[in-house]
Design a protein around this motif. Structure first.
Motif, PDB file in Angstrom:
ATOM      1  N   TYR A 146       0.819  -1.215   0.000  1.00 32.86           N
ATOM      2  CA  TYR A 146       0.000   0.000   0.000  1.00 32.86           C
ATOM      3  C   TYR A 146       0.854   1.267   0.000  1.00 32.86           C
ATOM      4  O   TYR A 146       0.481   2.280  -0.602  1.00 32.86           O
ATOM      5  N   LYS A 147       2.002   1.224   0.655  1.00 31.70           N
ATOM      6  CA  LYS A 147       2.847   2.426   0.743  1.00 31.70           C
ATOM      7  C   LYS A 147       3.446   2.811  -0.609  1.00 31.70           C
ATOM      8  O   LYS A 147       3.881   3.951  -0.792  1.00 31.70           O
ATOM      9  N   ASN A 148       3.482   1.858  -1.560  1.00 32.24           N
ATOM     10  CA  ASN A 148       4.025   2.135  -2.900  1.00 32.24           C
ATOM     11  C   ASN A 148       2.959   2.598  -3.883  1.00 32.24           C
ATOM     12  O   ASN A 148       3.292   3.105  -4.956  1.00 32.24           O
ATOM     13  N   VAL A 149       1.693   2.403  -3.538  1.00 32.61           N
ATOM     14  CA  VAL A 149       0.604   2.722  -4.458  1.00 32.61           C
ATOM     15  C   VAL A 149       0.555   4.230  -4.701  1.00 32.61           C
ATOM     16  O   VAL A 149       0.529   5.026  -3.763  1.00 32.61           O
ATOM     17  N   TRP A 179      -3.412  -9.202  -4.295  1.00 28.30           N
ATOM     18  CA  TRP A 179      -4.866  -9.262  -4.202  1.00 28.30           C
ATOM     19  C   TRP A 179      -5.515  -7.886  -4.141  1.00 28.30           C
ATOM     20  O   TRP A 179      -6.613  -7.670  -4.680  1.00 28.30           O
ATOM     21  N   PHE A 180      -4.855  -6.904  -3.525  1.00 30.43           N
ATOM     22  CA  PHE A 180      -5.485  -5.592  -3.333  1.00 30.43           C
ATOM     23  C   PHE A 180      -5.408  -4.696  -4.564  1.00 30.43           C
ATOM     24  O   PHE A 180      -6.036  -3.634  -4.608  1.00 30.43           O
ATOM     25  N   PHE A 181      -4.639  -5.121  -5.574  1.00 31.47           N
ATOM     26  CA  PHE A 181      -4.424  -4.249  -6.729  1.00 31.47           C
ATOM     27  C   PHE A 181      -5.697  -4.050  -7.554  1.00 31.47           C
ATOM     28  O   PHE A 181      -5.833  -3.041  -8.233  1.00 31.47           O
ATOM     29  N   LYS A 182      -6.630  -4.981  -7.486  1.00 28.94           N
ATOM     30  CA  LYS A 182      -7.864  -4.845  -8.271  1.00 28.94           C
ATOM     31  C   LYS A 182      -8.638  -3.586  -7.891  1.00 28.94           C
ATOM     32  O   LYS A 182      -9.216  -2.922  -8.752  1.00 28.94           O
ATOM     33  N   SER A 183      -8.648  -3.253  -6.615  1.00 25.74           N
ATOM     34  CA  SER A 183      -9.343  -2.037  -6.187  1.00 25.74           C
ATOM     35  C   SER A 183      -8.613  -0.786  -6.689  1.00 25.74           C
ATOM     36  O   SER A 183      -9.249   0.217  -7.041  1.00 25.74           O
ATOM     37  N   VAL A 184      -7.292  -0.862  -6.735  1.00 22.46           N
ATOM     38  CA  VAL A 184      -6.486   0.251  -7.265  1.00 22.46           C
ATOM     39  C   VAL A 184      -6.747   0.405  -8.762  1.00 22.46           C
ATOM     40  O   VAL A 184      -6.925   1.518  -9.278  1.00 22.46           O
TER      41      VAL A 184
END
Length: 244
Positions: A146-149, A179-184
């Motif tokens: 998350y800190k790199n997004v 897994w969390f990249f889809k929301s991004v």
């Protein structure tokens, strides 16, 4: 009688002259990229071409963005140019997204994006520049957290690519997707034009991985991805300067 493609180029050149600009320095392959990007509409392609010329003159006055102007980004050492060309004949860039730090200075990041695109394109020139060279980008998300997004920076890079580098991207591969990249991704996709979106491939299963490896080639892929090549930081790669 000129065929439709030749006629489109002739009309585009006429439109460019009417807009007060010139195509003297550019060959047909360069102009054709703008025509393709604007669905073969000479008037729209001419407008895009002239806007590109004006943008290059103001944003890239030296004809390139020197390392000295993007040192904070280069220090991250997360952008690489792979030696050799892909099986499809294109230069290959790789991004280690886990080493990215969210950008504070958006203008400097835009310069960095131009620096990356120009170097990527130039690394694919074989002999003399043609004007229609493309590049492949591999975005490795394996260590992304998350800190790199940085959605704003990603969107800025995409918009520069769409507006000023028509038909330069051959393919963008997103690999090792967390897994969390889809929301991004849902936040980013509205800013990506359909034509460019069609060139983006999420590698998420064995079939897609096989296609990815076949299109890029084992000899060009880095050892980290099962290939035979070494990762070379973009600042260590010497390339010819583009004519644009």
């Amino acid at each position: 009688m000129a065929n439709p493609d030749e006629l489109g180029l002739i009309q585009m050149k006429e439109q460019i002259q009417m807009l007060g600009s010139s195509t003297e320095k550019y060959g047909d392959p360069t102009l054709e990229r703008f025509l393709i990007a604007k669905s073969k509409d000479p008037k729209k392609a001419a407008k895009m071409f002239v806007e590109w010329q004006q943008w290059r003159k103001s944003f890239v006055p030296l004809g390139f963005i020197p390392d000295s102007e993007v040192l904070p980004q280069l220090e991250c050492k997360n952008i690489f140019i792979l030696k050799g060309l892909s099986k499809t004949g294109h230069a290959v860039l790789m991004v280690d997204s886990g080493k990215h730090s969210p950008v504070k200075d958006q203008n400097q990041f835009k310069k960095f994006a131009v620096h990356i695109y120009d170097k990527g394109i130039a690394s694919g020139i074989k002999g003399k520049e043609i004007g229609n060279e493309k590049f492949i980008e591999i975005m490795d998300l394996k260590t992304l957290s998350y800190k790199n997004v940085d959605t704003r920076a990603f969107i800025s890079g995409i918009q520069i690519l769409q507006n000023y580098y028509p038909e330069r991207l051959a393919k963008l591969y997103l690999i090792n997707i967390p897994w969390f990249f889809k929301s991004v991704w849902k936040l980013i996709t509205p800013f990506i034009e359909k034509e460019l979106l069609n060139k983006i491939m999420m590698v998420s299963n064995e079939k897609e991985k096989k296609q990815f490896i076949e299109e890029v080639g084992i000899e060009v892929l880095p050892m980290e991805l099962g290939g035979n090549a070494k990762l070379v930081p973009i600042q260590d790669v010497q390339v010819p300067q583009l004519e644009c």
